[in-house]
Scaffold this motif. Structure first.
Motif, mmCIF file in Angstrom:
data_model
loop_
_atom_site.group_PDB
_atom_site.id
_atom_site.type_symbol
_atom_site.label_atom_id
_atom_site.label_comp_id
_atom_site.label_asym_id
_atom_site.label_seq_id
_atom_site.Cartn_x
_atom_site.Cartn_y
_atom_site.Cartn_z
ATOM 1 N N LYS A 1 1.116 -1.060 -0.236
ATOM 2 C CA LYS A 1 0.423 -0.507 0.147
ATOM 3 C C LYS A 1 0.548 1.645 -0.251
ATOM 4 C CE LYS A 1 -0.824 -1.772 4.208
ATOM 5 N NZ LYS A 1 -1.392 -2.224 5.132
ATOM 6 N N TYR B 1 5.060 6.134 0.216
ATOM 7 C CA TYR B 1 3.242 6.361 0.811
ATOM 8 C C TYR B 1 2.806 8.229 0.387
ATOM 9 C CZ TYR B 1 3.092 3.214 4.638
ATOM 10 O OH TYR B 1 2.854 2.283 5.057
ATOM 11 N N GLU C 1 6.172 -6.097 8.157
ATOM 12 C CA GLU C 1 5.351 -6.115 6.772
ATOM 13 C C GLU C 1 6.106 -4.408 6.963
ATOM 14 O OE1 GLU C 1 1.775 -5.727 8.862
ATOM 15 O OE2 GLU C 1 1.522 -7.808 8.321
ATOM 16 N N GLY D 1 7.073 -1.097 4.756
ATOM 17 C CA GLY D 1 6.713 -0.365 3.687
ATOM 18 C C GLY D 1 7.245 0.861 3.498
ATOM 19 N N ARG D 2 7.094 2.057 4.302
ATOM 20 C CA ARG D 2 8.518 2.644 4.536
ATOM 21 C C ARG D 2 9.616 2.130 4.713
ATOM 22 N NH1 ARG D 2 6.651 8.802 5.585
ATOM 23 N NH2 ARG D 2 5.061 7.176 7.389
ATOM 24 N N GLY E 1 5.854 0.099 10.845
ATOM 25 C CA GLY E 1 6.053 0.813 11.384
ATOM 26 C C GLY E 1 7.419 1.516 11.878
HETATM 27 C C1 LIG Z 1 -1.076 -3.973 8.227
HETATM 28 C C2 LIG Z 1 0.082 -2.355 8.199
HETATM 29 N N1 LIG Z 1 1.058 -3.651 7.939
HETATM 30 C C3 LIG Z 1 2.358 -2.329 7.303
HETATM 31 C C4 LIG Z 1 2.196 -1.214 7.170
HETATM 32 C C5 LIG Z 1 2.928 -0.954 6.651
HETATM 33 O O1 LIG Z 1 3.782 0.652 7.651
HETATM 34 P P1 LIG Z 1 4.943 1.167 7.275
HETATM 35 O O2 LIG Z 1 5.726 1.588 6.096
HETATM 36 O O3 LIG Z 1 4.637 2.138 8.206
HETATM 37 O O4 LIG Z 1 6.128 0.377 7.568
HETATM 38 C C6 LIG Z 1 0.783 -0.687 7.444
HETATM 39 C C7 LIG Z 1 0.786 0.853 7.549
HETATM 40 O O5 LIG Z 1 -0.113 1.856 7.504
HETATM 41 C C8 LIG Z 1 -0.106 -1.195 8.105
HETATM 42 O O6 LIG Z 1 -1.468 -0.684 8.157
#
Ligand SMILES: Cc1ncc(COP(=O)(O)O)c(C=O)c1O
Length: 458
Positions: free
Chosen positions: A76, A421, A319, A321-322, A244
Motif C-alpha cells: 500500500k 506513501y 510488513e 512499507g516506508r 512502522g
Molecule cells: C497492516 C499494516 N502493515 C504494514 C504497514 C506498513 O507500515 P510502514 O510503512 O510504516 O512500515 C501498514 C501501514 O499502514 C499496515 O497498516
C-alpha cells in the motif's frame, strides 16, 4: 556531488538524504524536462534497487540474533508494480490491502503462501480470492471470521489465518480500531477453529507510530497469547509485528532541532500554520539498528525477544512499507508561474497538486530541490509552493522556501525520497487532472510502470 540547496531551501533548511541515482538524475535537468514534456507534470521517478539494501539491513540484523525474518513488503506504500517485482526477486513476501493489490501480487507470481492479506475492510469477493488462492488472511474482527467461515463451508476450502491482536499499550496511546482484544483472541480461537476450515497459524499486529517500546510490549502480550493457544491445541508458526520500522529522511539532526526551536518563536509556515502531527523526519535508530533494539529487549520471562521467539519455534515476520522504500523514489514537477499576493507574499505555482506529495503528516518536512532547466538566475525571493487545486490553502509544502538565485518559469521542483506513501497514499485526480505517471529506472532508462497501463484500462 551537486549542492542541491543552492537554488532552493526552507527558511530553516531541512536537507534530504539522497541516493547516487538521485544525484545522477538531478545533474541532468534536460532529461527531467523532457520526461515532463512527454509524461506530463508531475512525474514519479522510481528506482526499485535500494530495496535490496533496505531488506538486507533488516534480514541481516535478525540473522545476527539467530532469527530467519519473514519480510512482507507492505504494498500500500506505493502502487508501482516494479516494486512488487523487486520484492519478489529478493524473495520477500507481499502484504496486500485490497482485492486489486492481491490480484496483482498473484499475477506477478507471488506464491500465495508468501502473501498476507491485511486489508482494513474485507468484502466477500476479497476474502473469496484470498481463500481460493491460499493467501494467509489477517483477521481483524469476529464478523470477518464468520464470513470467512461461511465462505470456507461454501467452497469446501480451508483458510490459513493470523489473528490480528490489538495490544494494550497504555492510556496515553491511541485506542486502535484494528485487531482483537486478548480475551477475544482466545475466545474466537476456541469457538471458530475446532473444525479444519480455519487454521490459525499466526498472530499479527501493526501499531501506529514507530516506538520500539510499544512493539516490545505488544510482542510480550502476543507471546503470552501464543502460549495459551498452544495449550489449547493450536500450532502457531509465526508472529507478525507489522510495519512502522523507522527511517530518517534528513541529513542532519542539527537542522531538525534548529527547525523546531525556530518554529516555536517565528513564523516558518504559511499563515503561521502549526505543525502538530508530523512524521519524525529525522530520527535514530532506524531500520536494522532499531530492529536489534527490539530483538534484544527482555520480555516477561526475563529473556530477549529473539530468544523467546526461538524457544517457541516461532518465525518472526514484519510488513515494512516506508522502510523498504527508503531511497526508491522522487517526484518532479514544473514551475508554471511566480506571483505576489497583495501583501507581497510570493507564490510559486507548480504543475502538481498537494495530494501528489502528501502523507498523513501535516507537512512533508524535506526541502524540495530546484533544478534549473534553462534560463538564468534572478533576484533572491522567499515564498510558498502552491499547486493546481482551486483552494486557498493548496500548498505543496506549508514551509516557506528561500530561492537565493530566484525561481524561473520552466524550473523543476523535485521532492526527494517520496516512494514510501508520499506519491500515492492520498493522490487524487480531482479537477480531472490526470494522476502522475510512474517511471521506473532500469538500465539507465526511465519507462512507465505497468500500473499506469492497468489504470488506463479502468
Ligand atoms: C497492516 C499494516 N502493515 C504494514 C504497514 C506498513 O507500515 P510502514 O510503512 O510504516 O512500515 C501498514 C501501514 O499502514 C499496515 O497498516
Amino acid at each position: 556531488m551537486s549542492d542541491v540547496a543552492a537554488l532552493c531551501e526552507g527558511v530553516s533548511p531541512l536537507t534530504g538524504r539522497l541516493e547516487q541515482w538521485q544525484h545522477r538524475l538531478l545533474a541532468e535537468p534536460q532529461l527531467i524536462s523532457d520526461l515532463l514534456d512527454r509524461h506530463g507534470s508531475p512525474v514519479n521517478l522510481i528506482d526499485p534497487s535500494p530495496m535490496r539494501r533496505n531488506a538486507h539491513d533488516l534480514a541481516d540484523t535478525a540473522a545476527s540474533e539467530g532469527l530467519q525474518l519473514g519480510i512482507y513488503f507492505a504494498r500500500k506504500a506505493n502502487k508501482a508494480l516494479a516494486l512488487v517485482d523487486e520484492a519478489l526477486s529478493l524473495d520477500l513476501g507481499i502484504d496486500v490491502a485490497s482485492e486489486a493489490e492481491l490480484r496483482q501480487a498473484l499475477e506477478r507470481g507471488a506464491p500465495a503462501d508468501r502473501i498476507i492479506l491485511t486489508a482494513a475492510v474485507k468484502p466477500a469477493a476479497l476474502l473469496s480470492l484470498a481463500l481460493e488462492s491460499g493467501t494467509t488472511i489477517s483477521i481483524d474482527n469476529e464478523d470477518e471470521l464468520r464470513l470467512l467461515k461461511r465462505l470456507c463451508r461454501r467452497s469446501g476450502r480451508s483458510a490459513t489465518v493470523a489473528l490480528r491482536v490489538a495490544p494494550e499499550l497504555g492510556e496515553d496511546r491511541i485506542q486502535t480500531r484494528f485487531g482483537l482484544q486478548a480475551e477475544e483472541v482466545v475466545k474466537l480461537a476456541g469457538r471458530f477453529a475446532q473444525a479444519d476450515e480455519l487454521v490459525i497459524s499466526g498472530l499479527h499486529f501493526h501499531l501506529d507510530g514507530y516506538s520500539a517500546a510499544d512493539r516490545i510490549c505488544a510482542i510480550s502480550q502476543c507471546l503470552d497469547l501464543i502460549d495459551q493457544l498452544s495449550e489449547n491445541g493450536h500450532t502457531i508458526d509465526f508472529l507478525d509485528i507489522g510495519g512502522g520500522i523507522p527511517i530518517s529522511y534528513l541529513e542532519s539532526e542539527r537542522q531538525w532541532r534548529s527547525f523546531w526551536k525556530r518554529h516555536t518563536s517565528e513564523s516558518l509556515t504559511f499563515g503561521g500554520h502549526p505543525l502538530t502531527n508530523v512524521y519524525p523526519y529525522y530520527q535514530q535508530p532506524v531500520r536494522g539498528t532499531w530492529l536489534r533494539g527490539v530483538l534484544t529487549a527482555p520480555v516477561n520471562e526475563g529473556i530477549a525477544v529473539a530468544d523467546a521467539l526461538r524457544r517457541r519455534g516461532l518465525q518472526l515476520r514484519c510488513e515494512p512499507g516506508r522502510s523498504l522504500l527508503d531511497g526508491c523514489g522522487m517526484t518532479a514537477a514544473r514551475v508554471e508561474f511566480r506571483k505576489q499576493r497583495r501583501d507581497g507574499t510570493w507564490l510559486i505555482g507548480v504543475a502538481m497538486n498537494r495530494t501528489q506529495c502528501r502523507s498523513t503528516s501535516d507537512d512533508f518536512m524535506v526541502d524540495p530541490i530546484l533544478v534549473r532547466a534553462d534560463g538564468g538566475d534572478g533576484a533572491p525571493i522567499e515564498g510558498f509552493l502552491v499547486g493546481a487545486y482551486c483552494i486557498e490553502r493548496e500548498l505543496l509544502t506549508l514551509r516557506r522556501m528561500r530561492f537565493p538565485r530566484g525561481v524561473q518559469v520552466g524550473d523543476i521542483v523535485v521532492f526527494p525520497n517520496t516512494a514510501g506513501y508520499l506519491m500515492h497514499i492520498l493522490e487524487s485526480a480531482s479537477h480531472q487532472i490526470p494522476l502522475a505517471s510512474n517511471l521506473i529506472l532500469r538500465d539507465g532508462d526511465l519507462e512507465p510502470d505497468a500500473i499506469d497501463a492497468a489504470a488506463a484500462l479502468i
